[in-house]
Design an enzyme around this catalytic site. Structure first.
Site, PDB file in Angstrom:
ATOM      1  N   LYS A  73       0.805  -1.234   0.000  1.00  0.00           N
ATOM      2  CA  LYS A  73       0.000   0.000   0.000  1.00  0.00           C
ATOM      3  C   LYS A  73       0.834   1.279   0.000  1.00  0.00           C
ATOM      4  CE  LYS A  73      -4.213  -1.893   2.044  1.00  0.00           C
ATOM      5  NZ  LYS A  73      -5.280  -1.709   3.038  1.00  0.00           N
ATOM      6  N   ASP A 133     -10.396   2.586   2.207  1.00  0.00           N
ATOM      7  CA  ASP A 133     -10.573   1.927   3.510  1.00  0.00           C
ATOM      8  C   ASP A 133     -11.379   2.808   4.465  1.00  0.00           C
ATOM      9  OD1 ASP A 133      -9.224  -0.423   2.876  1.00  0.00           O
ATOM     10  OD2 ASP A 133      -7.276   0.407   3.451  1.00  0.00           O
ATOM     11  N   GLY A 160      -5.316   0.877  19.378  1.00  0.00           N
ATOM     12  CA  GLY A 160      -4.330   0.528  18.352  1.00  0.00           C
ATOM     13  C   GLY A 160      -3.885   1.743  17.570  1.00  0.00           C
ATOM     14  N   GLY A 179      -1.549   1.315  14.683  1.00  0.00           N
ATOM     15  CA  GLY A 179      -0.797   0.818  13.522  1.00  0.00           C
ATOM     16  C   GLY A 179      -1.343   1.403  12.235  1.00  0.00           C
ATOM     17  N   ILE A 195     -12.210  -4.070  13.407  1.00  0.00           N
ATOM     18  CA  ILE A 195     -11.894  -4.164  11.983  1.00  0.00           C
ATOM     19  C   ILE A 195     -11.441  -5.572  11.595  1.00  0.00           C
ATOM     20  CG2 ILE A 195     -11.363  -1.692  11.807  1.00  0.00           C
ATOM     21  CD1 ILE A 195      -8.445  -2.615  11.454  1.00  0.00           C
ATOM     22  N   TYR A 242     -12.058  -9.350  10.831  1.00  0.00           N
ATOM     23  CA  TYR A 242     -13.268 -10.066  10.393  1.00  0.00           C
ATOM     24  C   TYR A 242     -13.078 -11.583  10.352  1.00  0.00           C
ATOM     25  CZ  TYR A 242     -11.063  -9.882   5.780  1.00  0.00           C
ATOM     26  OH  TYR A 242     -10.175  -9.989   4.746  1.00  0.00           O
TER      27      TYR A 242
HETATM   28  P1  ATR Z   1      -2.006  -2.906  11.113  1.00  0.00           P
HETATM   29  O1  ATR Z   1      -1.460  -2.317   9.857  1.00  0.00           O
HETATM   30  O2  ATR Z   1      -2.963  -4.057  10.890  1.00  0.00           O
HETATM   31  O3  ATR Z   1      -2.597  -1.868  12.021  1.00  0.00           O
HETATM   32  P2  ATR Z   1       0.384  -2.992  12.715  1.00  0.00           P
HETATM   33  O4  ATR Z   1       0.826  -1.696  12.116  1.00  0.00           O
HETATM   34  O5  ATR Z   1       1.373  -4.089  12.889  1.00  0.00           O
HETATM   35  O6  ATR Z   1      -0.783  -3.628  11.827  1.00  0.00           O
HETATM   36  O7  ATR Z   1      -0.350  -2.688  14.114  1.00  0.00           O
HETATM   37  C1  ATR Z   1      -0.819  -3.687  14.952  1.00  0.00           C
HETATM   38  C2  ATR Z   1      -1.532  -3.029  16.141  1.00  0.00           C
HETATM   39  O8  ATR Z   1      -1.918  -4.061  17.067  1.00  0.00           O
HETATM   40  C3  ATR Z   1      -0.650  -2.065  16.917  1.00  0.00           C
HETATM   41  O9  ATR Z   1      -1.453  -1.072  17.475  1.00  0.00           O
HETATM   42  C4  ATR Z   1      -0.057  -2.991  17.998  1.00  0.00           C
HETATM   43  O10 ATR Z   1       0.427  -2.322  19.144  1.00  0.00           O
HETATM   44  P3  ATR Z   1       1.980  -1.873  19.212  1.00  0.00           P
HETATM   45  O11 ATR Z   1       2.102  -0.618  18.394  1.00  0.00           O
HETATM   46  O12 ATR Z   1       2.250  -1.638  20.666  1.00  0.00           O
HETATM   47  O13 ATR Z   1       2.774  -3.016  18.638  1.00  0.00           O
HETATM   48  C5  ATR Z   1      -1.286  -3.801  18.338  1.00  0.00           C
HETATM   49  N1  ATR Z   1      -0.931  -5.063  19.010  1.00  0.00           N
HETATM   50  C6  ATR Z   1      -0.417  -6.182  18.446  1.00  0.00           C
HETATM   51  N2  ATR Z   1      -0.223  -7.136  19.384  1.00  0.00           N
HETATM   52  C7  ATR Z   1      -0.609  -6.596  20.583  1.00  0.00           C
HETATM   53  C8  ATR Z   1      -0.663  -7.076  21.936  1.00  0.00           C
HETATM   54  N3  ATR Z   1      -0.275  -8.328  22.257  1.00  0.00           N
HETATM   55  N4  ATR Z   1      -1.137  -6.223  22.890  1.00  0.00           N
HETATM   56  C9  ATR Z   1      -1.547  -4.982  22.580  1.00  0.00           C
HETATM   57  N5  ATR Z   1      -1.540  -4.474  21.321  1.00  0.00           N
HETATM   58  C10 ATR Z   1      -1.071  -5.266  20.326  1.00  0.00           C
END
Ligand code: ATR
Length: 282
Positions: A71, A107, A133, A135, A226, A228
């Site tokens: 992306k 999106d 979140g 990310g 988000i 699914y």
């Molecule tokens: P995406 O593009 O799908 O948002 P990403 O950028 O990898 O994927 O983000 C994943 C999200 O899930 C982040 O907010 C991550 O928190 P961190 O920034 O602290 O990594 C969150 N996440 C993943 N595993 C987690 C966990 N075990 N506990 C809390 N948050 C988690």
């Protein structure tokens, strides 16, 4: 569907792509609407991304959807990118026209349309909204919320710094406030919340569930995820059980596909219960 020599062509590019539901989704609309066209899954490795995109453009494709991990590369590739996609920092839909590529991000549209269709009583302008979140997915969700008029967003992320950076980035020039709260306070911030959005990967198949207590969440709050797969995540299951309105993440996927389909195949498609069932069954 048997194609003619004039068939319209589109597809989805990702690496890997075998898990994608988009071919099934677009295929349903093509079939239902009797369109002379096709939508293909295209597995393209990152190092071949640009070459492949150019090849598709010069092969007469109307355009493509872009999924993980391309992306950001798509944003850099396109000759023109719409302002929303620039703010999100990612392109998921490309239209080819006259040897040029036009990138957009649907999106955010998909996220909001799904909420509008499923939770029609939600008033975005007054909604206290908690987003979990920070990310890539969270960026799209926050921009969508801002554009829908949400003025009060509380953002929490396990890694607080990431939330701070995202909030600072998306606050400039925007109307409302993004307040960052500590991940450890996630149960308490639910007090008075009107809309709760999970954008973390927690609750996804193969991931641990999101550890959250909904005791302080008003019963009137709309809860959406988000994720699914599964359709009803542990968060949605817990929220539904105590009487909250829940909105699953499949609708976002279905709605985000609409603008691309219309651009490539010339018809505005609809999201129906039959479509949901068909996509889920695949
Ligand atoms: P995406 O593009 O799908 O948002 P990403 O950028 O990898 O994927 O983000 C994943 C999200 O899930 C982040 O907010 C991550 O928190 P961190 O920034 O602290 O990594 C969150 N996440 C993943 N595993 C987690 C966990 N075990 N506990 C809390 N948050 C988690």
């Amino acid at each position: 569907m048997i194609l003619s020599g004039k068939a319209r062509l589109a597809g989805v590019i990702g690496w890997p792509i075998s898990h994608s539901k988009s071919p099934r989704l677009h295929g349903y609309w093509l079939e239902a609407l009797g369109i002379d066209g096709t939508y293909l899954p295209l597995a393209i490795e990152p190092e071949n991304f640009e070459t492949a995109l150019k090849g598709l453009m010069y092969s007469g494709f109307g355009g493509v959807n872009i999924t993980v991990p391309h992306k950001e590369a798509a944003l850099a590739f396109c000759d023109e990118v719409d302002p929303l996609a620039k703010r999100i920092g990612a392109v998921n839909t490309i239209v080819f026209k006259g040897g040029r590529s036009y990138g957009s991000n649907t999106d955010a549209f998909g996220f909001i349309e799904n909420l509008r269709q499923s939770a029609e009583n939600l008033d975005f302008s007054t909604a206290k909204t908690v987003v979990l979140g920070a990310g890539g997915a969270s960026r799209g969700v926050i921009v969508a919320l801002q554009d829908a008029g949400v003025k009060n967003i509380i953002l929490l992320n396990r890694t607080r710094e990431r939330a701070e950076v995202l909030a600072a980035d998306l606050s400039s020039g925007a109307d409302g406030m993004i307040t960052v709260a500590d991940w450890d306070d996630r149960n308490d911030v639910l007090n008075g919340c009107d809309l709760l959005v999970n954008t973390t990967s927690l609750g996804m198949a193969g991931q641990p569930p999101l550890a959250l207590s909904l005791d302080k969440l008003p019963k009137s709050c709309v809860v959406t995820d988000i994720v699914y797969a599964p359709l009803i995540t542990p968060l949605l299951g817990m929220a539904e059980k105590r009487g909250n309105k829940i909105v699953d993440g499949l609708g976002m996927l279905l709605h985000q596909a609409r603008p691309g389909f219309e651009a490539w195949f010339g018809v505005k498609p609809e999201v129906t219960e039959d479509l949901r069932k068909f996509v889920l069954a695949g």
